[in-house]
Motif scaffolding. Structure first.
Motif, PDB file in Angstrom:
ATOM      1  N   GLN A   1       0.815  -1.210   0.000  1.00  0.00           N
ATOM      2  CA  GLN A   1       0.000   0.000   0.000  1.00  0.00           C
ATOM      3  C   GLN A   1       0.853   1.266   0.000  1.00  0.00           C
ATOM      4  O   GLN A   1       0.317   2.363   0.079  1.00  0.00           O
ATOM      5  CB  GLN A   1      -0.915   0.005   1.230  1.00  0.00           C
ATOM      6  CG  GLN A   1      -1.891  -1.166   1.267  1.00  0.00           C
ATOM      7  CD  GLN A   1      -2.687  -1.205   2.554  1.00  0.00           C
ATOM      8  OE1 GLN A   1      -2.376  -0.499   3.509  1.00  0.00           O
ATOM      9  NE2 GLN A   1      -3.722  -2.027   2.590  1.00  0.00           N
ATOM     10  N   ALA A   2       2.164   1.091  -0.141  1.00  0.00           N
ATOM     11  CA  ALA A   2       3.094   2.236  -0.106  1.00  0.00           C
ATOM     12  C   ALA A   2       2.850   3.081   1.134  1.00  0.00           C
ATOM     13  O   ALA A   2       2.670   4.292   1.073  1.00  0.00           O
ATOM     14  CB  ALA A   2       2.970   3.075  -1.378  1.00  0.00           C
TER      15      ALA A   2
ATOM     16  N   PHE B   1       7.453   2.815   4.448  1.00  0.00           N
ATOM     17  CA  PHE B   1       7.675   1.767   3.460  1.00  0.00           C
ATOM     18  C   PHE B   1       7.431   2.238   2.030  1.00  0.00           C
ATOM     19  O   PHE B   1       7.415   1.431   1.108  1.00  0.00           O
ATOM     20  CB  PHE B   1       6.765   0.566   3.773  1.00  0.00           C
ATOM     21  CG  PHE B   1       6.961   0.005   5.148  1.00  0.00           C
ATOM     22  CD1 PHE B   1       8.228  -0.277   5.627  1.00  0.00           C
ATOM     23  CD2 PHE B   1       5.880  -0.229   5.986  1.00  0.00           C
ATOM     24  CE1 PHE B   1       8.423  -0.795   6.895  1.00  0.00           C
ATOM     25  CE2 PHE B   1       6.064  -0.744   7.258  1.00  0.00           C
ATOM     26  CZ  PHE B   1       7.337  -1.025   7.710  1.00  0.00           C
ATOM     27  N   TRP B   2       7.204   3.534   1.855  1.00  0.00           N
ATOM     28  CA  TRP B   2       6.921   4.035   0.503  1.00  0.00           C
ATOM     29  C   TRP B   2       8.098   3.795  -0.432  1.00  0.00           C
ATOM     30  O   TRP B   2       7.935   3.336  -1.553  1.00  0.00           O
ATOM     31  CB  TRP B   2       6.577   5.530   0.551  1.00  0.00           C
ATOM     32  CG  TRP B   2       6.345   6.103  -0.806  1.00  0.00           C
ATOM     33  CD1 TRP B   2       5.193   6.040  -1.540  1.00  0.00           C
ATOM     34  CD2 TRP B   2       7.289   6.801  -1.628  1.00  0.00           C
ATOM     35  NE1 TRP B   2       5.355   6.647  -2.750  1.00  0.00           N
ATOM     36  CE2 TRP B   2       6.643   7.130  -2.835  1.00  0.00           C
ATOM     37  CE3 TRP B   2       8.627   7.178  -1.461  1.00  0.00           C
ATOM     38  CZ2 TRP B   2       7.281   7.816  -3.862  1.00  0.00           C
ATOM     39  CZ3 TRP B   2       9.259   7.862  -2.476  1.00  0.00           C
ATOM     40  CH2 TRP B   2       8.593   8.173  -3.670  1.00  0.00           C
ATOM     41  N   GLU B   3       9.297   4.116   0.032  1.00  0.00           N
ATOM     42  CA  GLU B   3      10.480   4.007  -0.830  1.00  0.00           C
ATOM     43  C   GLU B   3      10.794   2.556  -1.159  1.00  0.00           C
ATOM     44  O   GLU B   3      11.038   2.211  -2.327  1.00  0.00           O
ATOM     45  CB  GLU B   3      11.691   4.657  -0.148  1.00  0.00           C
ATOM     46  CG  GLU B   3      12.958   4.614  -0.982  1.00  0.00           C
ATOM     47  CD  GLU B   3      14.160   5.194  -0.258  1.00  0.00           C
ATOM     48  OE1 GLU B   3      15.255   5.228  -0.867  1.00  0.00           O
ATOM     49  OE2 GLU B   3      14.016   5.606   0.913  1.00  0.00           O
ATOM     50  N   CYS B   4      10.798   1.680  -0.148  1.00  0.00           N
ATOM     51  CA  CYS B   4      11.204   0.297  -0.402  1.00  0.00           C
ATOM     52  C   CYS B   4      10.122  -0.490  -1.139  1.00  0.00           C
ATOM     53  O   CYS B   4      10.375  -1.605  -1.606  1.00  0.00           O
ATOM     54  CB  CYS B   4      11.586  -0.405   0.886  1.00  0.00           C
ATOM     55  SG  CYS B   4      10.260  -0.558   2.095  1.00  0.00           S
ATOM     56  N   ALA B   5       8.906   0.069  -1.250  1.00  0.00           N
ATOM     57  CA  ALA B   5       7.857  -0.605  -2.015  1.00  0.00           C
ATOM     58  C   ALA B   5       8.045  -0.431  -3.517  1.00  0.00           C
ATOM     59  O   ALA B   5       7.447  -1.168  -4.311  1.00  0.00           O
ATOM     60  CB  ALA B   5       6.487  -0.076  -1.604  1.00  0.00           C
ATOM     61  N   ASN B   6       8.867   0.538  -3.911  1.00  0.00           N
ATOM     62  CA  ASN B   6       9.115   0.769  -5.335  1.00  0.00           C
ATOM     63  C   ASN B   6      10.090  -0.260  -5.890  1.00  0.00           C
ATOM     64  O   ASN B   6      11.047  -0.640  -5.221  1.00  0.00           O
ATOM     65  CB  ASN B   6       9.671   2.183  -5.561  1.00  0.00           C
ATOM     66  CG  ASN B   6       8.684   3.259  -5.156  1.00  0.00           C
ATOM     67  OD1 ASN B   6       7.478   3.097  -5.320  1.00  0.00           O
ATOM     68  ND2 ASN B   6       9.179   4.354  -4.606  1.00  0.00           N
ATOM     69  N   ASP B   7       9.851  -0.691  -7.104  1.00  0.00           N
ATOM     70  CA  ASP B   7      10.743  -1.666  -7.737  1.00  0.00           C
ATOM     71  C   ASP B   7      12.077  -1.034  -8.118  1.00  0.00           C
ATOM     72  O   ASP B   7      13.122  -1.687  -8.054  1.00  0.00           O
ATOM     73  CB  ASP B   7      10.085  -2.264  -8.987  1.00  0.00           C
ATOM     74  CG  ASP B   7       8.865  -3.105  -8.652  1.00  0.00           C
ATOM     75  OD1 ASP B   7       8.848  -3.677  -7.547  1.00  0.00           O
ATOM     76  OD2 ASP B   7       7.938  -3.171  -9.475  1.00  0.00           O
TER      77      ASP B   7
END
Length: 340
Positions: A65-66, A160-166
């Protein structure tokens, strides 16, 4: 004399015994210590594993869910001061997170509060797997460890927004996204919120590496403001003075003195794990338990495995190519022999 004998007589002794019996301490149950998997009981180990599993599950959902955990942000100040309210943000690998990372936030907040600023909260943002740094555990593990490390903090939360990005995200874009979301949380303009990067002085050193940073990227990053914790071997004040761009933005660069020295590093922790050494008291105990439970940093992390697989595939291609070349050479030699 009679009075003295009465005071010290057996009757007085009995009364004292009765009073002491009345205040006899209750039997105290032994505390259940949170121990590592190497010497823990089955009950404490199972509860630790269950807690770790919940953290992993919640972190994975949050990553999908970023999510940025806003629950620990303080209320917006009722009266506007001379300075904008500040939110602290740490970006990095956190593979794994250490006590130094946590102490950096505490020292950075002390520095800002002593200068009259209001600190609303702090976020720790692990980098995504797209960064592809050596020794980088998978994002879901690093997110879980960050969540465990800050679970007891009243003001530091995981993001967790940054680490959710590929793909890897620039630090500037991470700062900008957090400022936008924090402003939306308070229903304020982004101009009302100040996001400051918490980092070590080694980051300033990297600004002086030729062609590593584009000037426009440095200028954008410095525009937010940075809280730089001095590390051994780096004179942050001198580094700022010797760089024209940093000197221009020196008002946004706050050098935080580390009066209580702490040089624990993620690299040292990973090295200790590879060598079978204890990492107790280098990172919070729940993180120690999580690393042991999942067997992290023993040469089996995702990037090491991917690299090994790539090398194996390359070796297979080389073998196949070599075999085809040998076969072709043998066939050519046989044909040449028959022609002769």
């Amino acid at each position: 004399g009679a009075r003295k004998a009465k005071t010290n007589g057996p009757g007085r002794t009995c009364m004292l015994a009765l009073r002491l019996r009345r205040f006899r301490p209750r039997r105290v149950r032994p505390l259940k210590c949170h121990r590592s998997s190497s010497g823990s009981s089955s009950s404490s180990s199972s509860s630790s594993n269950a807690w770790s599993s919940r953290i992993v599950a919640s972190s994975l959902v949050a990553m999908q869910q970023a999510g940025i955990d806003m629950s620990k942000l303080a209320p917006w100040p009722s009266s506007a001061g001379a300075q904008k309210p500040v939110v602290l943000l740490g970006c990095g690998s956190y593979s794994p997170i250490t006590y130094l990372h946590l102490r950096m936030f505490e020292q950075a907040r002390d520095h800002m509060v002593s200068g009259g600023a209001t600190v609303l909260g702090g976020f720790i943002s692990p980098v995504s797997d797209g960064y592809k740094k050596k020794g980088l555990a998978r994002a879901q593990h690093r997110a879980a460890m960050v969540g465990l490390a800050v679970a007891s903090s009243k003001w530091i939360a995981p993001s967790f927004w940054e680490c959710a990005n590929d793909e890897w995200t620039t630090t500037y874009n991470v700062l900008a996204e957090h400022r936008r979301r924090v402003a939306a949380h308070y229903e304020r303009s982004i101009d009302d919120v100040r996001i400051m990067l918490v980092c070590g002085s080694d980051l300033l050193d990297s600004f002086n590496v030729p062609q590593l940073w584009a000037p426009e990227d440095m200028r954008a990053l410095l525009s937010f403001g940075m809280l730089v914790l001095e590390r051994a071997g780096t004179d942050a004040t001198k580094v700022i003075y010797e760089n024209d761009l940093m000197f221009e933005h020196r008002a946004n660069l706050h050098v935080v003195k580390q009066y209580i020295k702490n040089e624990v590093s993620s690299t040292a922790i990973r090295r200790s794990i590879r060598r079978g050494l204890s990492i107790a008291y280098l990172t919070p105990q729940p993180v120690v338990d999580y690393i042991a439970e999942h067997g992290l940093y023993r040469g089996t992390d995702v990037n090491a495995g991917a690299a090994a697989a790539a090398r194996a595939e390359q070796a297979q291609r080389l073998v196949a190519t070599s075999t085809a070349a040998v076969s072709a050479a043998a066939a050519a030699a046989a044909a040449d022999t028959q022609s002769k």
